[in-house]
Design an enzyme around this catalytic site. Structure first.
Site, PDB file in Angstrom:
ATOM      1  N   ASN A 120       0.845  -1.192   0.000  1.00  0.00           N
ATOM      2  CA  ASN A 120       0.000   0.000   0.000  1.00  0.00           C
ATOM      3  C   ASN A 120       0.880   1.242   0.000  1.00  0.00           C
ATOM      4  O   ASN A 120       2.108   1.144  -0.050  1.00  0.00           O
ATOM      5  CB  ASN A 120      -0.951  -0.017   1.204  1.00  0.00           C
ATOM      6  CG  ASN A 120      -0.202  -0.139   2.518  1.00  0.00           C
ATOM      7  OD1 ASN A 120       0.576   0.733   2.898  1.00  0.00           O
ATOM      8  ND2 ASN A 120      -0.420  -1.253   3.226  1.00  0.00           N
TER       9      ASN A 120
ATOM     10  N   LYS B 110       9.494 -17.033 -10.326  1.00  0.00           N
ATOM     11  CA  LYS B 110       8.711 -16.000 -10.994  1.00  0.00           C
ATOM     12  C   LYS B 110       7.656 -16.645 -11.896  1.00  0.00           C
ATOM     13  O   LYS B 110       7.966 -17.501 -12.719  1.00  0.00           O
ATOM     14  CB  LYS B 110       9.630 -15.105 -11.828  1.00  0.00           C
ATOM     15  CG  LYS B 110       8.886 -14.033 -12.602  1.00  0.00           C
ATOM     16  CD  LYS B 110       9.838 -13.235 -13.473  1.00  0.00           C
ATOM     17  CE  LYS B 110       9.070 -12.235 -14.338  1.00  0.00           C
ATOM     18  NZ  LYS B 110       9.959 -11.494 -15.236  1.00  0.00           N
TER      19      LYS B 110
ATOM     20  N   LYS C  15     -13.015  -3.019  18.383  1.00  0.00           N
ATOM     21  CA  LYS C  15     -11.675  -3.567  18.625  1.00  0.00           C
ATOM     22  C   LYS C  15     -11.161  -3.237  20.021  1.00  0.00           C
ATOM     23  O   LYS C  15      -9.980  -3.451  20.310  1.00  0.00           O
ATOM     24  CB  LYS C  15     -10.712  -3.083  17.545  1.00  0.00           C
ATOM     25  CG  LYS C  15     -11.161  -3.542  16.151  1.00  0.00           C
ATOM     26  CD  LYS C  15     -10.127  -3.349  15.085  1.00  0.00           C
ATOM     27  CE  LYS C  15     -10.659  -3.880  13.743  1.00  0.00           C
ATOM     28  NZ  LYS C  15      -9.683  -3.782  12.657  1.00  0.00           N
TER      29      LYS C  15
ATOM     30  N   PHE D 199      -5.564   3.614  14.402  1.00  0.00           N
ATOM     31  CA  PHE D 199      -5.726   4.628  13.358  1.00  0.00           C
ATOM     32  C   PHE D 199      -6.845   4.183  12.426  1.00  0.00           C
ATOM     33  O   PHE D 199      -7.015   2.985  12.162  1.00  0.00           O
ATOM     34  CB  PHE D 199      -4.434   4.789  12.554  1.00  0.00           C
ATOM     35  CG  PHE D 199      -3.485   5.799  13.138  1.00  0.00           C
ATOM     36  CD1 PHE D 199      -3.220   6.987  12.473  1.00  0.00           C
ATOM     37  CD2 PHE D 199      -2.860   5.566  14.350  1.00  0.00           C
ATOM     38  CE1 PHE D 199      -2.350   7.927  13.003  1.00  0.00           C
ATOM     39  CE2 PHE D 199      -1.991   6.485  14.894  1.00  0.00           C
ATOM     40  CZ  PHE D 199      -1.727   7.678  14.218  1.00  0.00           C
TER      41      PHE D 199
ATOM     42  N   ASP E 292      -4.831  -6.338   4.800  1.00  0.00           N
ATOM     43  CA  ASP E 292      -5.965  -7.123   5.282  1.00  0.00           C
ATOM     44  C   ASP E 292      -6.022  -8.490   4.606  1.00  0.00           C
ATOM     45  O   ASP E 292      -6.604  -9.430   5.145  1.00  0.00           O
ATOM     46  CB  ASP E 292      -7.276  -6.382   5.010  1.00  0.00           C
ATOM     47  CG  ASP E 292      -7.381  -5.091   5.805  1.00  0.00           C
ATOM     48  OD1 ASP E 292      -6.948  -5.095   6.972  1.00  0.00           O
ATOM     49  OD2 ASP E 292      -7.871  -4.092   5.263  1.00  0.00           O
TER      50      ASP E 292
ATOM     51  N   LYS F 251     -14.779   1.228  14.706  1.00  0.00           N
ATOM     52  CA  LYS F 251     -13.513   0.524  14.931  1.00  0.00           C
ATOM     53  C   LYS F 251     -13.079   0.655  16.391  1.00  0.00           C
ATOM     54  O   LYS F 251     -12.583  -0.305  17.002  1.00  0.00           O
ATOM     55  CB  LYS F 251     -12.441   1.112  13.999  1.00  0.00           C
ATOM     56  CG  LYS F 251     -11.139   0.355  13.956  1.00  0.00           C
ATOM     57  CD  LYS F 251     -10.236   0.959  12.871  1.00  0.00           C
ATOM     58  CE  LYS F 251      -8.972   0.157  12.676  1.00  0.00           C
ATOM     59  NZ  LYS F 251      -8.125   0.723  11.589  1.00  0.00           N
TER      60      LYS F 251
END
Length: 401
Positions: free
Chosen positions: A208, A287, A339, A321, A277, A335
């Site tokens: 990301n 490869k 959590k 976050f 995730d 969240k």
């Protein structure tokens, strides 16, 4: 550092000349400095140099005992308030990682209970060798403070990572060591930062846009408040703050393992990393060659690190976050409660000045008691300072309930 007892270990490397400059600076700052040299170190700088600069005898041999009432390496080990080995060679790091004490320096390091800082210096290829990285990781886990080498031109002619930190940087590390103040003294703060990489084959992976800047800024802010900081970092191009215990990881699984390993001993945990995730259900040892048609990759869930910590937490203050692109506050609160978090830092990644990779952020901080605090555009360092201050404020409120 006035009146502090600082033991300098010097190993065999061209960077030994920098340690002579450091010794002079420490003496000028009022510190009491004693020096241990390995046999290899004496090939680069003479003991007389350090004797003249420190105004103390230089220790070279395990079995030369000038004072019959003392065992020299034990006496030195007990005398030191802090130990700095600069330069630290790959050889000495390997010995320490294995618990080997076969000369004056390594036996003293094994015998001391003082904090030990290591400043590696070596060729870039040596520095990147798997065995050296493995030893660095072991040493960090054993409590040694490893001061990351700098990048630049090396004495061997190569350019890359391996230059020992400059004397001015090492002086600052030691100065900071003795001048730690703040509201988090005696507290351990565990922070995750950066992205993770989920392997597909030897040349491809999913990742990301996280740069790790927010997490690294949080580590620096917590350190400035006197905390013992453990930073579990995914792959980034950032230089960690001196004095932070850094654990480098790549995948979500590695980040989970490293984070949970230190979770029980942490007082405050801040999960700012952008952890994958999902990961490929199947990976390839070689490869995967290009095909004529489409390629579909089946994905499977990774372990939810934050949820696992929320379920396992006891006395820890847990901060998460929420980087969202819509319904930011709604998703952040969801969240926070699902959590079992104490606080959550929310931001809209599509808002100008608040996205990944930038140097600024726009955050809203929410806690489980209903407090909401919105901040304008801030540098990530400023935002980190605000977050740490809000965590401290939250702890103080809880203590008064």
């Amino acid at each position: 550092m006035n009146g502090k007892n600082i033991l300098i270990g010097v190993c065999g490397g061209i960077a030994a000349y920098k340690s002579a400059a450091l010794t002079s600076k420490l003496v000028q700052a009022g510190a009491n400095v004693k020096v241990i040299m390995t046999e290899s170190a004496k090939e680069f700088v003479t003991p007389l140099t350090f004797q003249a600069l420190s105004r103390q005898p230089v220790y070279e041999h395990t079995f030369i005992e000038p004072d019959p009432t003392k065992i020299a390496h034990i006496d030195l080990a007990d005398w030191a308030d802090v130990v700095l080995v600069a330069p630290t060679t790959a050889n000495v790091m390997a010995k320490l990682a294995s618990g080997i004490g076969d000369d004056m320096l390594t036996t003293t390091l094994l015998a001391t209970t003082a904090p030990i800082y290591l400043a590696p210096a070596m060729n870039v290829n040596m520095y990147e060798k798997a065995a050296v990285k493995r030893n660095v990781k072991t040493l960090q886990e054993d409590g040694y403070h490893v001061i990351d080498a700098n990048e630049g031109y090396l004495a061997c002619g190569w350019t890359g990572k391996g230059r020992m930190a400059e004397p001015e940087d090492l002086l600052k590390v030691l100065n900071d060591h003795f001048q730690v103040t703040g509201q988090l003294q005696g507290k351990t703060v565990l922070i995750t930062a950066g992205p993770t990489q989920e392997r597909i084959d030897p040349v491809r992976y999913f990742t990301n846009h996280s740069s790790g800047k927010m997490g690294y800024a949080l580590a620096e802010a917590a350190l400035s408040q006197g905390a013992n900081v453990i930073l579990v970092s995914g792959p980034t191009a950032l230089q960690p703050p001196h004095g932070v215990h850094v654990i480098n990881v790549v995948s979500a699984k590695e980040m989970f393992d490293a984070t949970m390993h230190h979770f029980d001993t942490a007082n405050i945990v801040i999960k700012s990393a952008a952890v994958a995730d999902y990961r490929p259900k199947e990976t390839f040892d070689h490869k995967r060659k290009k095909q004529s048609g489409p390629w579909a990759i089946e994905m499977e869930r990774t372990t939810d690190i934050l949820k696992t910590m929320g379920e396992a937490k006891k006395q820890q203050i847990l901060v998460g976050f929420a980087a969202e692109s819509e319904n930011v506050e709604q998703y952040a609160l969801q969240k926070l409660h699902s959590k079992n978090l104490d606080l959550i830092v929310a931001n809209n990644i599509l808002q100008e000045g608040a996205g990944f990779k930038g140097d600024t952020n726009i955050i809203t901080l929410l806690d489980k008691d209903g407090m909401k605090k919105e901040y304008p555009v801030l540098s990530k360092k400023e935002a980190a300072t605000c977050i740490i201050a809000d965590v401290i404020s939250y702890i103080e409120r809880q203590q008064h309930l």
